[in-house]
Design an enzyme around this catalytic site. Structure first.
Site, mmCIF file in Angstrom:
data_model
loop_
_atom_site.group_PDB
_atom_site.id
_atom_site.type_symbol
_atom_site.label_atom_id
_atom_site.label_comp_id
_atom_site.label_asym_id
_atom_site.label_seq_id
_atom_site.Cartn_x
_atom_site.Cartn_y
_atom_site.Cartn_z
ATOM 1 N N GLU A 143 -3.684 6.706 -1.155
ATOM 2 C CA GLU A 143 -4.512 7.790 -1.686
ATOM 3 C C GLU A 143 -5.665 7.255 -2.520
ATOM 4 O OE1 GLU A 143 -2.776 10.083 -4.748
ATOM 5 O OE2 GLU A 143 -4.372 11.570 -4.715
ATOM 6 N N VAL A 183 -4.646 -0.484 1.296
ATOM 7 C CA VAL A 183 -3.437 -1.280 1.066
ATOM 8 C C VAL A 183 -3.617 -2.543 1.919
ATOM 9 C CG1 VAL A 183 -0.920 -1.373 1.198
ATOM 10 C CG2 VAL A 183 -2.062 0.821 0.810
ATOM 11 N N LYS A 243 -1.961 -2.894 -3.320
ATOM 12 C CA LYS A 243 -2.620 -1.584 -3.289
ATOM 13 C C LYS A 243 -3.800 -1.676 -4.227
ATOM 14 C CE LYS A 243 1.106 1.577 -2.268
ATOM 15 N NZ LYS A 243 1.809 2.778 -2.671
ATOM 16 N N ASP A 296 9.882 13.394 -2.571
ATOM 17 C CA ASP A 296 9.112 13.241 -1.333
ATOM 18 C C ASP A 296 9.797 12.216 -0.428
ATOM 19 O OD1 ASP A 296 7.132 13.670 0.495
ATOM 20 O OD2 ASP A 296 5.578 12.553 -0.566
HETATM 21 P P1 AMP Z 1 1.301 4.172 0.499
HETATM 22 O O1 AMP Z 1 0.066 4.437 -0.256
HETATM 23 O O2 AMP Z 1 2.390 3.608 -0.357
HETATM 24 O O3 AMP Z 1 1.763 5.355 1.280
HETATM 25 O O4 AMP Z 1 0.951 3.007 1.564
HETATM 26 C C1 AMP Z 1 0.126 3.254 2.681
HETATM 27 C C2 AMP Z 1 0.593 2.416 3.854
HETATM 28 O O5 AMP Z 1 0.475 1.028 3.544
HETATM 29 C C3 AMP Z 1 2.078 2.615 4.191
HETATM 30 O O6 AMP Z 1 2.264 3.689 5.058
HETATM 31 C C4 AMP Z 1 2.425 1.289 4.845
HETATM 32 O O7 AMP Z 1 2.035 1.296 6.198
HETATM 33 C C5 AMP Z 1 1.546 0.302 4.095
HETATM 34 N N1 AMP Z 1 2.303 -0.305 2.988
HETATM 35 C C6 AMP Z 1 2.416 0.140 1.714
HETATM 36 N N2 AMP Z 1 3.182 -0.670 0.990
HETATM 37 C C7 AMP Z 1 3.573 -1.669 1.804
HETATM 38 C C8 AMP Z 1 4.402 -2.832 1.641
HETATM 39 N N3 AMP Z 1 4.978 -3.107 0.476
HETATM 40 N N4 AMP Z 1 4.589 -3.628 2.701
HETATM 41 C C9 AMP Z 1 4.012 -3.333 3.892
HETATM 42 N N5 AMP Z 1 3.246 -2.257 4.112
HETATM 43 C C10 AMP Z 1 3.018 -1.432 3.084
#
Ligand code: AMP
EC number: 2.7.10.1
Length: 821
Positions: free
Chosen positions: A503, A507, A525, A618
């Site tokens: 958001e 990432v 992130k 969630d």
């Molecule tokens: P999020 O903002 O946490 O929903 O992350 C967005 C996307 O980034 C997720 O749907 C994953 O595909 C990828 N992602 C987030 N955190 C990780 C992680 N620790 N390892 C690998 N992929 C990640």
């Protein structure tokens, strides 16, 4: 007793009743030729079975432990045949002139054959299921002129259990039949001409065995067979170190579908609060790792072990006098924690038994009271909270001779300083002891309950019962971040590629190399430029929450970068990304046990969160991450934003965004979010996992979903879903939230299913699936479609069209007649 040369080739042995006692008859090339062509004589095909075939067969997988391999027995096997003119042993040699035992019989022209070959006693070494691998050739009866009436193309294998190594029985009826063995490929005269043999391999298993050992028997009833090798083995899951836990060699269970639960023990210097377990399958594979050990503070994980501080390497000499040597050194390369002190061991060379140990908080010392002109050996080791590392290598230095005037003078300031420091230290120690005694006295008067509490930024925490602290309760959100998340230097992060969109920004995946630690793959992130103060706070809020958790099924926070831009949150890297996408990409690729293993992990993570008093709100497969070992971890923690950034979240009539399809009715209706509403969402995640990422309620609108759920409809079982899992889903979707299982109960129930995989064999019956499907898709109204196929496609159930047709529901009229019954 290896064959000593070509002379050993073609030795033939015949049996006496006591086994292997007959005289050796040397065979010649002529006798070989005769055997090939005449079915009346025992055929010596085995010499043609060629070593090449055997050589490739000698290695057995590491999960198999041989109890007997006739190919590797050099001496007499001790097997017996009766009648004596039935099975014959033909002693051959391989290309290395090592003997090969083969057994042959070829009485295809004679009626009523009943030839038995009995092995000697085979210990089962504690295994309760054993496997028997036979390699043999068998002659095609059609290729035997005149033998068709009596010739057979099978033989029988039997066993007889016994604790007694001398308890071989000769009565047929004491043996239990294992199977009739037929050849996949038999050979003909033509094959003999081409000198190509068709070697058959058959494996049978027997169990459960209850005695210490057994005998095998092979019964020929008139076939032309050469038994080239017999290998008897059991299977084990070989000892492994997984997640820093040692799992011992484990003999597989007696039942071919049994999974044995095995507890691992943490390697030295590691600990666990989620004891590691794995499951040993009947095939000798380790499945479904659960829990893990972690290196104790101050130890670093390396190649499946934890080691304390690495040795001190760089030791330099300082001032050397006739009675003293000063040294200094650098901190070890990998301190693996904060160095509390160094221990210095020294002794006069060749006098190791009389050594001195001194301790120093500094990376330097002066050893005093030494003999002049003598060589001293020094070794140094560092201590962290985890304990001592190993001693450095030996460093040798020599004191100066007595007559070195300058040396004496050089000692004066040292002595003066030492005395002063000593006096000061003594004063400090006495002061400390006195103040400590006062503290002890006042503590003793405290209320013992009060003593257990620690005040922590205004929040009372009870040791042993860790609770989640809402970062909102901090006046300054930055304080919360720094309390729960470690600040990382931006320079220790290498960004490699973008892997997703969050958001607040991209990432990325990358690597983290912090001083004294090994490099780690990480996810990073980032907070996009131009953010508002609220966005920064909300972004870092996730780290303040994540940083409070420490569990193998919760995504682990490495730290944050807040002192430079861009602001970043660094977490462990999960190779397979989010679970919903991963399952869609790998539709149908996993065993039920693997799917249950994933669900078990998620339930364990959720149990931890609910024990901490954290309600996720969630929980959905898109918010679970999965790594290369198929370990699932709960992620996506946020403050108010939790539901703001979820594309699935929709505004409810009461305002507020909620991911309707995953949310319990009481949470949608009156925002009652609890661990029990998380359990409802967990049931939806179970459904997503078993249906490989299918969208819950397919294309139904959110309003229809709310209405249908309120009216008591529930998602139908996914295809091929074990009934026990669907029942758990339905339990999670109880309207009364108090009737839903708790997460610890879910973990226990899933563990039970994993331990007893046969309980997963009963699948939800297809016809009941179809009827519930119809009922539950009532709101969509089958009446609105022209054909059954069109209707099923519209509700994303197109794959069931065939089942409908097969059951006579080929028109919408017929479908409309279907009742729940
Ligand atoms: P999020 O903002 O946490 O929903 O992350 C967005 C996307 O980034 C997720 O749907 C994953 O595909 C990828 N992602 C987030 N955190 C990780 C992680 N620790 N390892 C690998 N992929 C990640």
């Amino acid at each position: 007793m290896r064959g000593s040369g070509p002379r050993a080739a073609g030795r033939r042995r015949t049996w006496g009743g006591g086994g292997g006692g007959g005289g050796d008859i040397p065979s010649t090339p002529a006798s070989l030729a005769a055997c090939y062509s005449s079915p009346r004589r025992a055929p010596l095909w085995t010499c043609l079975l060629l070593c090449a075939a055997l050589r490739t067969l000698l290695a057995s997988p590491s999960s198999e432990v041989n109890l007997l391999d006739s190919r590797t027995v050099m001496g007499d096997l001790g097997w017996i045949a009766f009648p004596k003119n039935g099975w014959e042993e033909i002693g051959e040699v391989d290309e290395n002139y090592a003997p090969i035992h083969t057994y042959q019989v070829c009485k295809v022209m004679e009626q009523n054959q009943n030839n038995w070959l009995l092995t000697s006693w085979i210990s089962n070494e504690g295994a309760s299921r054993i496997f028997i691998e036979l390699k043999f050739t068998l002659r095609d009866c059609n290729s035997l002129p005149g033998g068709l009436g009596t010739c057979k193309e099978t033989f029988n294998m039997y066993y007889f259990e016994s604790d007694d190594a001398n308890g071989r029985k000769l009565k047929e009826n004491q043996y239990i039949k294992i199977d009739t063995i037929a050849a996949d490929e038999s050979f003909t005269e033509l094959d003999l001409g081409d000198r190509v043999m068709k070697l058959n391999t058959e494996v049978r298993d027997v169990g459960p065995l209850s005695k210490k050992g057994f005998y095998l028997a092979f019964q020929d009833v008139g076939a032309c067979i050469a038994l080239v090798s017999v290998r008897v083995y059991y299977k084990k899951c070989p000892s492994v170190v997984r997640h820093l836990a040692i799992f011992p060699d484990t003999i597989t269970g007696a039942d071919s579908s049994q999974l044995l639960e095995v507890s691992g023990s943490c390697v030295n210097h590691s600990v666990t609060d989620d004891p590691p377990k794995m499951h040993c399958s009947a095939e000798g594979e380790w499945l479904v790792p659960i829990g893990k050990c972690m290196c104790k503070a101050g130890y670093e994980e390396k190649n499946g072990t934890c080691q304390a501080p690495s040795p001190v390497t760089n030791v330099k000499r300082g001032k050397i006098a006739k009675n003293s040597i000063s040294l200094s050194w650098q901190e070890p390369d990998r301190p693996n924690g904060i160095i509390l002190e160094y221990e210095i061991k020294y002794f006069e060379k060749d006098q190791e038994t009389s050594y001195t140990i001194i301790k120093s908080k500094e990376a330097s010392i002066t050893a005093e009271g030494l003999k002049p002109a003598s060589v001293y050996v020094f070794q140094i080791r560092a201590r962290t909270a985890a304990g001592y590392g190993v001693f450095s290598r030996r460093f040798e230095f020599e004191t100066t001779p007595v007559f070195a005037a300058s040396s004496d003078q050089s000692q004066i300031p040292i002595i003066a300083v030492s005395v002063t420091v000593g006096v000061i230290l003594l004063a400090v120690v006495i002061g400390f002891l006195l103040s400590g005694r006062r503290c002890g006295y006042s503590k003793a008067k405290q209320d013992p309950e009060e003593e257990k509490m620690q005040f922590h930024s205004g929040h009372i925490k009870l040791p042993g019962v860790r609770t989640y602290i809402d970062p909102h309760t901090y006046e300054d959100p930055n304080q919360a971040v720094h309390e729960f998340a470690k600040e990382i230097e931006a320079s220790s992060i290498t960004i490699e590629r973008v892997i997703g969109a969050g958001e607040f920004g991209e990432v990325c995946s990358g690597r983290l190399k912090q001083p004294g630690k090994r490099e780690l793959p990480v996810a990073i992130k980032t907070l996009k430029v131009g953010y508002s103060e609220k966005q920064r706070r909300d972004f870092l809020g996730e780290a303040s929450i994540m940083g409070q958790f420490d569990h193998p099924n919760i995504i682990h926070l490495e730290g944050v970068v807040t002192k430079s831009k861009p602001v970043m949150i660094v977490t462990e890297y999960m190779e397979n990304g989010s679970l919903d996408t991963f399952l869609k990409k790998n539709d149908g690729q996993f065993t039920v046990i693997q799917l249950v293993g994933m669900l078990r992990g998620i339930a364990a993570g959720m149990k931890y969160l609910s024990d901490m008093g954290y309600v996720h709100r969630d929980l959905a497969a898109r918010n679970i991450l999965i790594n290369s070992n198929l370990v699932c971890k709960v992620s996506d923690f946020g403050l108010s934003r939790v539901l703001e950034d979820d594309p699935e979240a929709a505004y409810t009539t009461r305002g507020g965004k909620i991911p309707i399809r995953w949310t319990a009715p009481e949470a949608i209706a009156f925002r009652k979010f609890t661990s029990a509403s998380d359990v409802w969402s967990y049931g939806i995640v179970m459904w997503e996992v078993v249906s490989y990422g299918e969208r819950p309620y397919w294309e139904m609108t959110n309003q229809d979903v709310i209405k249908a759920v309120e009216e008591g409809y529930r998602l139908p079982s996914p295809m091929d879903c074990p009934a026990a899992l669907y029942q758990l889903m339905l339990d999670c979707w109880q309207k009364d939230r108090n009737s839903r299982p708790k997460f610890d109960e879910l973990v226990n129930m899933l563990d039970k299913l994993i331990r007893n995989p046969s309980s997963l064999k009963t699948l939800v019956n297809t016809s009941s699936r179809v009827s519930t499907l119809l009922a539950e898709h009532g709101p969509l109204g089958p009446g609105a479609y022209r054909s059954v196929g069109e209707w099923l496609e519209a509700i994303k159930m197109g794959r069931y069209t065939e089942i409908f047709m097969e059951n006579g529901y080929s028109s919408m009229d017929a479908v409309a007649q279907v009742t729940l019954e």
